[in-house]
Design a protein around this motif. Structure first.
Motif, short mmCIF file in Angstrom:
data_model
loop_
_atom_site.label_atom_id
_atom_site.label_comp_id
_atom_site.label_asym_id
_atom_site.label_seq_id
_atom_site.Cartn_x
_atom_site.Cartn_y
_atom_site.Cartn_z
N GLY A 77 62.12 -70.10 -55.32
CA GLY A 77 63.46 -69.53 -55.13
C GLY A 77 63.48 -68.52 -53.99
N SER A 122 67.22 -68.56 -52.84
CA SER A 122 68.18 -68.86 -53.91
C SER A 122 68.07 -67.84 -55.03
CB SER A 122 67.92 -70.26 -54.46
OG SER A 122 68.77 -70.52 -55.56
N VAL A 138 68.12 -69.22 -58.69
CA VAL A 138 66.81 -69.76 -59.10
C VAL A 138 65.87 -68.61 -59.44
CG1 VAL A 138 64.76 -71.04 -58.33
CG2 VAL A 138 67.05 -71.93 -57.83
#
Length: 94
Positions: free
Chosen positions: A57, A62, A65
């Motif tokens: 992630g 992200s 995530v």
């Protein structure tokens, strides 16, 4: 609803399910002060997997995530710690 909204909805649902899935196990271990039925190997692999998801992630930038996997890592690591703490025989290989 467009495709990205559906994807976000599915992702949110998956994250919530993953994050809450560990709670019943934590409560059971804590109440019974017994973690003998918990697989040490399984939770070591699970903790490793969530750690790798967090790294992934971070690499792709992200935050969803990263965030959901930090929660899952914390909860699965809690189960692992309880396994060690409440081991009845001192042998946590099980």
């Amino acid at each position: 609803m467009d495709g990205s909204n559906v994807a976000n909805l599915v992702g949110t649902g998956a994250a919530l399910c993953s994050m809450t899935s560990f709670a019943p196990q934590i409560v059971k271990i804590w109440r019974e002060r017994d973690a003998s039925s918990v697989s040490l190997r399984m939770y070591v692999v699970t903790v490793t997997g969530f750690t790798l998801w967090i790294i992934y992630g971070a690499l792709i930038g992200s935050w969803p995530v990263i965030g959901s996997n930090v929660v899952c890592l914390t909860m699965s690591a809690t189960i692992l710690a309880l396994k060690w703490r409440f081991s009845r025989t001192g042998d946590v290989r099980a």
